[in-house]
Design a protein around this motif. Structure first.
Motif, PDB file in Angstrom:
ATOM      1  N   ARG A   1       0.848  -1.214   0.000  1.00  0.00           N
ATOM      2  CA  ARG A   1       0.000   0.000   0.000  1.00  0.00           C
ATOM      3  C   ARG A   1       0.872   1.248   0.000  1.00  0.00           C
ATOM      4  O   ARG A   1       0.584   2.215  -0.695  1.00  0.00           O
ATOM      5  CB  ARG A   1      -0.936   0.004   1.225  1.00  0.00           C
ATOM      6  CG  ARG A   1      -2.117  -0.948   1.068  1.00  0.00           C
ATOM      7  CD  ARG A   1      -3.177  -0.715   2.148  1.00  0.00           C
ATOM      8  NE  ARG A   1      -2.726  -1.086   3.473  1.00  0.00           N
ATOM      9  CZ  ARG A   1      -2.763  -2.326   3.954  1.00  0.00           C
ATOM     10  NH1 ARG A   1      -3.254  -3.303   3.216  1.00  0.00           N
ATOM     11  NH2 ARG A   1      -2.331  -2.580   5.166  1.00  0.00           N
ATOM     12  N   CYS A   2       1.984   1.231   0.772  1.00  0.00           N
ATOM     13  CA  CYS A   2       2.889   2.392   0.795  1.00  0.00           C
ATOM     14  C   CYS A   2       3.466   2.635  -0.600  1.00  0.00           C
ATOM     15  O   CYS A   2       3.683   3.775  -1.003  1.00  0.00           O
ATOM     16  CB  CYS A   2       4.077   2.129   1.710  1.00  0.00           C
ATOM     17  SG  CYS A   2       3.724   2.286   3.419  1.00  0.00           S
ATOM     18  N   ALA A   3       3.782   1.563  -1.301  1.00  0.00           N
ATOM     19  CA  ALA A   3       4.466   1.693  -2.595  1.00  0.00           C
ATOM     20  C   ALA A   3       3.517   2.119  -3.715  1.00  0.00           C
ATOM     21  O   ALA A   3       3.967   2.598  -4.757  1.00  0.00           O
ATOM     22  CB  ALA A   3       5.124   0.370  -2.960  1.00  0.00           C
ATOM     23  N   TYR A   4       2.228   1.944  -3.519  1.00  0.00           N
ATOM     24  CA  TYR A   4       1.265   2.284  -4.568  1.00  0.00           C
ATOM     25  C   TYR A   4       1.424   3.756  -4.944  1.00  0.00           C
ATOM     26  O   TYR A   4       1.613   4.567  -4.045  1.00  0.00           O
ATOM     27  CB  TYR A   4      -0.168   2.013  -4.054  1.00  0.00           C
ATOM     28  CG  TYR A   4      -1.225   2.270  -5.076  1.00  0.00           C
ATOM     29  CD1 TYR A   4      -1.474   1.354  -6.091  1.00  0.00           C
ATOM     30  CD2 TYR A   4      -1.958   3.459  -5.051  1.00  0.00           C
ATOM     31  CE1 TYR A   4      -2.441   1.613  -7.045  1.00  0.00           C
ATOM     32  CE2 TYR A   4      -2.918   3.721  -6.002  1.00  0.00           C
ATOM     33  CZ  TYR A   4      -3.157   2.794  -7.004  1.00  0.00           C
ATOM     34  OH  TYR A   4      -4.103   3.039  -7.948  1.00  0.00           O
ATOM     35  N   PRO A   5       1.410   4.174  -6.204  1.00  0.00           N
ATOM     36  CA  PRO A   5       1.036   3.427  -7.401  1.00  0.00           C
ATOM     37  C   PRO A   5       2.190   2.712  -8.118  1.00  0.00           C
ATOM     38  O   PRO A   5       2.029   2.333  -9.281  1.00  0.00           O
ATOM     39  CB  PRO A   5       0.467   4.522  -8.297  1.00  0.00           C
ATOM     40  CG  PRO A   5       1.275   5.729  -7.945  1.00  0.00           C
ATOM     41  CD  PRO A   5       1.597   5.605  -6.482  1.00  0.00           C
TER      42      PRO A   5
END
Ligand code: ATP
Ligand code: DGY
Length: 519
Positions: free
Chosen positions: A222-226
């Motif tokens: 989720r942190c890395a999204y997008p």
């Protein structure tokens, strides 16, 4: 006496092996068991598993049949006991596109690898990957928390143009602690330690950990999204459950409040939880809530690149080369070592008892004990069928392979490990069954069995007599969980398995070599 494999009775399928067979024949069964174990470990070395899973075609990276474009947009993070070697290999393959990386690895691992002559697992000078050590004694600490914070920062800064390569292996949970506020590290450590001490399984432990963390349970993805996330996972959990290995930081999973409370209740922790933990748990989703839309779930590719099953497959190939009829029973052996030892004892009787058919009632006993050892009944039936075929067709010798993570109930004060204790117990089972010639090996693929320098041991039915002759009381050593001291003293430690730290970890491997039954 060790029975020599008879090639004359081996079907044509085995004939090509004849050429290499002379040198094989010179090897004792015990040596062959060691070679088979070494092949299992070799097949899941961090560098080879990464090499097998990452394919470069110009500026294209292929993983699990999917293609990713490389444009100096690659970032790398990793956490776990084996990720240093994985990172070193990944940098060799895609280093030219790597912008930055951070790996969180166990305290002292670089020094240990260096002293064990494993410098190929270390990052080269000028590497773009920062190595951060922490989690002394496999417990989350402030060093590991700092590493987790760096990893979180790196992931949070990514854009949709970026590709994040995530390297995951066992031990990753302790190396990526990011307590969900207002929980403190101390509070999280306390809950984990109390659960583990009360006997919670890794599945239960990680279900709770996921609900108390910012990064576990899909938090990192989720942190890395997008950004696109590609996770390469070396599994150390039975069944390779993506959401539980290292507590699944890249796996979008929903942990329900009720499930977590049930675990905390089961181990008597619910009443004494810190207020901060209760506050966070209250915010997790109840079962009744409709599923949350998982933002970015299709931006994540999770792939298992090494596992106990893969190690067993490599062992299977090697045992075939060595002239055995190979049989992989199960990669899911668990339960108490006593039950597991009993199972191997019964299987050996089934395979080797003289006469045309195994003694009546033995199959039922195997099915019963097999349940306690975590082996599914269809795997037991398949195993018995192959052993019966071997008996009927007069095969030379069979190699039964299995893996997993049995447990030892620690009641004594001695030094040992589950593999050494299992090997000793199987040796006693073979003696009780009067089975000369069968050999059993149990070894931890990480090269370390419990707090000892051995990975495990190789035994046979002569063990008890050998101990007697040397004045060693095997039952006394077992009663004190002192298998390492026993095996070190017995014949100057010749039965110990001492590969040194291997740099990988896919639980344990068991090798049971069974001579052909007396007709
Ligand atoms: N004296 C002993 N005799 C038998 N088993 C022991 C003894 N002391 C510890 N153990 C067992 O060793 C295990 C811990 O050792 P080890 O570090 O090899 O575990 P592990 O599960 O392989 O760890 P990891 O998966 O993190 O590498 C526990 O299962 C514990 O019960
Ligand atoms: O890190 C962990 O959670 C265990 O090693 C299981 O993967």
């Amino acid at each position: 006496m060790t029975r020599v494999l008879s090639l004359s009775r081996v079907p044509s399928l085995w004939r090509p092996l004849r050429a290499g067979f002379l040198s094989v024949r010179a090897m004792s069964l015990e040596e062959r068991a060691r070679v088979i174990f070494a092949a299992a470990v070799e097949g899941v070395q961090p560098d080879s598993v990464v090499r097998r899973s990452l394919e470069r075609r110009g500026d294209e990276l292929l993983v699990s049949g999917r293609s990713f474009s490389l444009q100096r947009n690659l970032h790398l993070v990793g956490f776990g006991k084996a990720v240093l070697g994985m990172a070193a290999e990944a940098e060799k393959i895609v280093g030219d596109h790597l912008v930055r990386g951070v790996v969180s690895v166990p305290h002292g691992i670089q020094e240990t690898l260096r002293t064990h002559g494993k410098s190929q697992m270390l990052l080269g000078e000028g590497s773009r990957i920062a190595v951060m050590e922490g989690a002394k004694h496999n417990l989350p600490d402030s060093d590991a928390q700092r590493s987790a914070e760096c990893i979180r920062e790196l992931a949070s800064a990514l854009t949709e143009k970026d590709l994040l390569l995530v390297l995951i292996s066992g031990g990753g949970s302790a190396l990526l602690p990011a307590p969900a506020p207002p929980i403190s590290l101390q509070e999280k450590q306390d809950v984990t330690r109390r659960l583990a001490a009360a006997g919670a399984t890794i599945q239960e432990l990680n279900t709770v950990r996921r609900s108390l963390s910012l990064l576990k349970g899909g938090g990192l993805a989720r942190c890395a999204y997008p950004a696109q996330v590609v996770a390469l996972i070396l599994s150390d959990v039975i069944g390779d459950p993506l959401d539980l290995i290292a507590s699944g930081p890249t796996v979008q999973s929903e942990t329900h409040q009720e499930e977590v409370w049930a675990i905390l209740d089961r181990y008597g922790l619910s009443a004494s939880l810190p207020a901060a933990v209760k506050e966070v748990l209250q915010k997790t989703t109840p079962c009744s809530a409709s599923p949350q839309p998982q933002e970015g779930a299709n931006h994540v590719l999770n792939t298992i690149i090494g596992s106990n099953g893969i190690a067993l497959e490599c062992a299977r190939r090697k045992s075939r080369e060595l002239g055995f009829r190979p049989l992989v029973m199960s990669p899911g052996v668990c339960g108490d070592v006593r039950a597991v030892a009993r199972l191997y004892g019964l299987l050996s009787r089934f395979a080797c008892a003289p006469g045309k058919a195994p003694p009546p009632g033995l199959a039922d006993q195997i099915l019963q004990v097999g349940q306690d050892a975590g082996v599914q009944s269809w795997d037991l039936c398949r195993t018995m069928r192959v052993l019966e075929e071997a008996r009927e067709e007069g095969w030379g010798a069979t190699c039964v392979l299995a893996g997993g993570e049995p447990t030892v109930q620690l009641t004594g004060k001695g030094r040992g490990g589950r593999n050494q204790e299992l090997a000793v117990r199987v040796g006693l089972e073979l003696k009780e069954a009067g089975l000369k010639g069968a050999v059993f090996l149990s070894g931890g693929t990480d090269g370390q069995d419990g707090p000892t320098e051995a990975a495990g041991a190789v035994t046979n039915s002569d063990l008890a007599e050998e101990a007697d002759q040397q004045g060693l009381d095997v039952a006394g050593f077992l009663g004190d969980n002192d298998s390492y001291t026993f095996l070190s003293r017995l014949s100057s430690g010749r039965r110990l398995l001492l590969p040194g730290l291997t740099g990988t970890n896919v639980m344990d491997v068991h090798v049971l070599l069974l001579p052909s039954p007396a007709q």
